[in-house]
Motif scaffolding. Structure first.
Motif, PDB file in Angstrom:
ATOM      1  N   GLY A  61       0.818  -1.213   0.000  1.00  0.00           N
ATOM      2  CA  GLY A  61       0.000   0.000   0.000  1.00  0.00           C
ATOM      3  C   GLY A  61       0.846   1.256   0.000  1.00  0.00           C
ATOM      4  N   GLU A  62       1.904   1.256   0.817  1.00  0.00           N
ATOM      5  CA  GLU A  62       2.812   2.401   0.879  1.00  0.00           C
ATOM      6  C   GLU A  62       3.492   2.622  -0.467  1.00  0.00           C
ATOM      7  OE1 GLU A  62       5.240   5.545   1.797  1.00  0.00           O
ATOM      8  OE2 GLU A  62       3.474   4.799   2.878  1.00  0.00           O
ATOM      9  N   GLY A  63       3.903   1.529  -1.111  1.00  0.00           N
ATOM     10  CA  GLY A  63       4.545   1.643  -2.413  1.00  0.00           C
ATOM     11  C   GLY A  63       3.637   2.254  -3.457  1.00  0.00           C
ATOM     12  N   VAL A  64       2.366   1.881  -3.447  1.00  0.00           N
ATOM     13  CA  VAL A  64       1.403   2.434  -4.396  1.00  0.00           C
ATOM     14  C   VAL A  64       1.159   3.912  -4.093  1.00  0.00           C
ATOM     15  CG1 VAL A  64      -0.992   2.345  -5.203  1.00  0.00           C
ATOM     16  CG2 VAL A  64       0.289   0.217  -4.837  1.00  0.00           C
ATOM     17  N   ARG A  65       0.945   4.229  -2.816  1.00  0.00           N
ATOM     18  CA  ARG A  65       0.635   5.617  -2.448  1.00  0.00           C
ATOM     19  C   ARG A  65       1.785   6.559  -2.753  1.00  0.00           C
ATOM     20  NH1 ARG A  65      -1.095   3.032   2.116  1.00  0.00           N
ATOM     21  NH2 ARG A  65       0.666   3.859   3.311  1.00  0.00           N
ATOM     22  N   SER A  66       3.017   6.089  -2.592  1.00  0.00           N
ATOM     23  CA  SER A  66       4.183   6.964  -2.763  1.00  0.00           C
ATOM     24  C   SER A  66       4.769   6.895  -4.165  1.00  0.00           C
ATOM     25  CB  SER A  66       5.260   6.593  -1.740  1.00  0.00           C
ATOM     26  OG  SER A  66       5.665   5.246  -1.906  1.00  0.00           O
ATOM     27  N   SER A  67       4.079   6.213  -5.074  1.00  0.00           N
ATOM     28  CA  SER A  67       4.617   6.021  -6.429  1.00  0.00           C
ATOM     29  C   SER A  67       4.526   7.257  -7.304  1.00  0.00           C
ATOM     30  CB  SER A  67       3.877   4.880  -7.124  1.00  0.00           C
ATOM     31  OG  SER A  67       2.531   5.253  -7.405  1.00  0.00           O
ATOM     32  N   GLU A  96      -9.422  -5.956   7.502  1.00  0.00           N
ATOM     33  CA  GLU A  96      -8.010  -5.813   7.862  1.00  0.00           C
ATOM     34  C   GLU A  96      -7.153  -5.513   6.625  1.00  0.00           C
ATOM     35  OE1 GLU A  96      -6.975  -9.364   9.949  1.00  0.00           O
ATOM     36  OE2 GLU A  96      -8.181  -8.849  11.713  1.00  0.00           O
ATOM     37  N   SER A  97      -7.455  -6.189   5.515  1.00  0.00           N
ATOM     38  CA  SER A  97      -6.703  -5.923   4.287  1.00  0.00           C
ATOM     39  C   SER A  97      -6.940  -4.498   3.795  1.00  0.00           C
ATOM     40  CB  SER A  97      -7.075  -6.936   3.197  1.00  0.00           C
ATOM     41  OG  SER A  97      -6.477  -8.179   3.440  1.00  0.00           O
ATOM     42  N   LEU A  98      -8.179  -4.054   3.852  1.00  0.00           N
ATOM     43  CA  LEU A  98      -8.493  -2.683   3.459  1.00  0.00           C
ATOM     44  C   LEU A  98      -7.707  -1.687   4.313  1.00  0.00           C
ATOM     45  CD1 LEU A  98     -12.332  -3.105   2.958  1.00  0.00           C
ATOM     46  CD2 LEU A  98     -10.790  -2.177   1.224  1.00  0.00           C
ATOM     47  N   GLU A  99      -7.626  -1.972   5.614  1.00  0.00           N
ATOM     48  CA  GLU A  99      -6.920  -1.075   6.531  1.00  0.00           C
ATOM     49  C   GLU A  99      -5.414  -1.096   6.276  1.00  0.00           C
ATOM     50  OE1 GLU A  99      -6.240  -0.509  11.358  1.00  0.00           O
ATOM     51  OE2 GLU A  99      -7.872  -1.772  10.623  1.00  0.00           O
ATOM     52  N   LYS A 100      -4.847  -2.286   6.105  1.00  0.00           N
ATOM     53  CA  LYS A 100      -3.399  -2.392   5.910  1.00  0.00           C
ATOM     54  C   LYS A 100      -2.960  -1.773   4.589  1.00  0.00           C
ATOM     55  CE  LYS A 100      -2.692  -6.507   8.763  1.00  0.00           C
ATOM     56  NZ  LYS A 100      -2.383  -7.957   8.753  1.00  0.00           N
ATOM     57  N   LEU A 101      -3.705  -2.041   3.522  1.00  0.00           N
ATOM     58  CA  LEU A 101      -3.351  -1.471   2.215  1.00  0.00           C
ATOM     59  C   LEU A 101      -3.558   0.040   2.208  1.00  0.00           C
ATOM     60  CD1 LEU A 101      -4.869  -4.228  -0.073  1.00  0.00           C
ATOM     61  CD2 LEU A 101      -2.456  -3.565  -0.041  1.00  0.00           C
TER      62      LEU A 101
END
Length: 288
Positions: A61-67, A96-101
């Motif tokens: 998720g972090e990788g997608v958001r910061s891309s 949980e997956s929604l929250e983590k991503l």
């Protein structure tokens, strides 16, 4: 290279999914997962595959958001743990997956296996449990939390259970498929029902790279074995999910704008009984 990464399949509910995905299995460190996803997106990938069981959803998720690329242009798949065979457990896992991503929504969520991994080789198919998990996915899809839902490692009988007993046909079945181990009967069955087959471990978890017959065909086509492997799957209308640890390999795996001729495809289709190394047989899917 970029042209193939820009092409899409259309799922049975009309959602478009990029034809090549970037796999993140065994990238267990979230920081490394974020870096790998950023690099893949920089290279041109627009389809990222993860799973609850990989332990890297936060990093993905972090990788997608910061891309720096619009979220709507990135297709993200995650997987419901194979052990969740009850409605309430599946519901919690989805949240949980929604929250983590932390991406607002999930593009595709699939049941990781019809059987818990500890029971993967046993006869029990957990039909009722899969229907309960599927119901939770259907509800999350209806609520707009997930754009498409599907399954992984499902055999024909497992798919038929979902089709016969629910309102929604799985959009995809993600299975082990590569040169030397291509489940043609399952692929034909899925295709007849408009289920897209995704191919994980397109390089046979590395074991395929030592096959002399495949090496010869790759050399004849003036490509690497990994390029041949990805192109083979695309020509079967499958969606490959290659992994790579470097930007160079990410680029090479997607540089597949060539065509394998009919004779070579026939030879590749005829290669069977891929032998997996002892190191890989610790994973249930490679034990057959």
């Amino acid at each position: 290279m970029a042209s193939m990464l820009q092409e899409h399949f259309t799922l049975l509910n009309g959602v478009e999914i990029p034809k090549i995905g970037f796999g993140t299995w065994l990238i267990e460190d979230n920081n490394k997962a974020a870096e790998a996803v950023q690099e893949a997106i920089k290279t041109g990938y627009r389809h990222i595959d993860t799973a609850e069981a990989y332990g890297n959803e936060v990093g993905v998720g972090e990788g997608v958001r910061s891309s720096g690329v619009d979220r709507k242009k990135i297709f993200v798949t995650t997987k419901l743990r194979a052990e969740y065979k009850d409605y309430e457990g599946a519901q919690r896992a989805i949240e949980e997956s929604l929250e983590k991503l932390d991406l607002g929504y999930i593009d595709l969520m699939i049941i990781h296996s019809p059987k818990p991994w500890a029971k993967f080789g046993e006869e029990e198919h957990f039909f009722e449990g899969n229907l309960e998990a599927w119901k939770a996915l259907e509800e999350a899809h209806a609520a707009g939390k997930i754009r498409a839902i599907g399954v992984s490692n499902f055999e024909q009988v497992d798919l038929q259970n979902i089709i016969d007993n629910s309102e929604t046909v799985p959009a995809v079945d993600q299975v082990l498929a590569h040169i030397g181990n291509t489940p043609f009967e399952l692929i034909d069955y899925a295709r007849q029902r408009n289920i897209l087959v995704e191919a994980y471990s397109p390089f046979g978890h590395g074991d395929m790279l030592r096959n002399a017959d495949i090496q010869e065909i790759a050399e004849r086509n003036k490509v690497s074995i990994t390029q041949l492997a990805v192109r083979y799957l695309l020509q079967l209308d499958l969606l490959p999910l290659p992994k790579a640890s470097s930007a160079e390999h990410m680029k090479q795996n997607a540089d597949v704008d060539f065509v394998i001729n009919d004779e070579d495809m026939s030879q590749l289709r005829a290669i069977t009984k891929q032998q997996y190394s002892a190191a890989n047989k610790k994973f249930p899917v490679y034990q057959a």
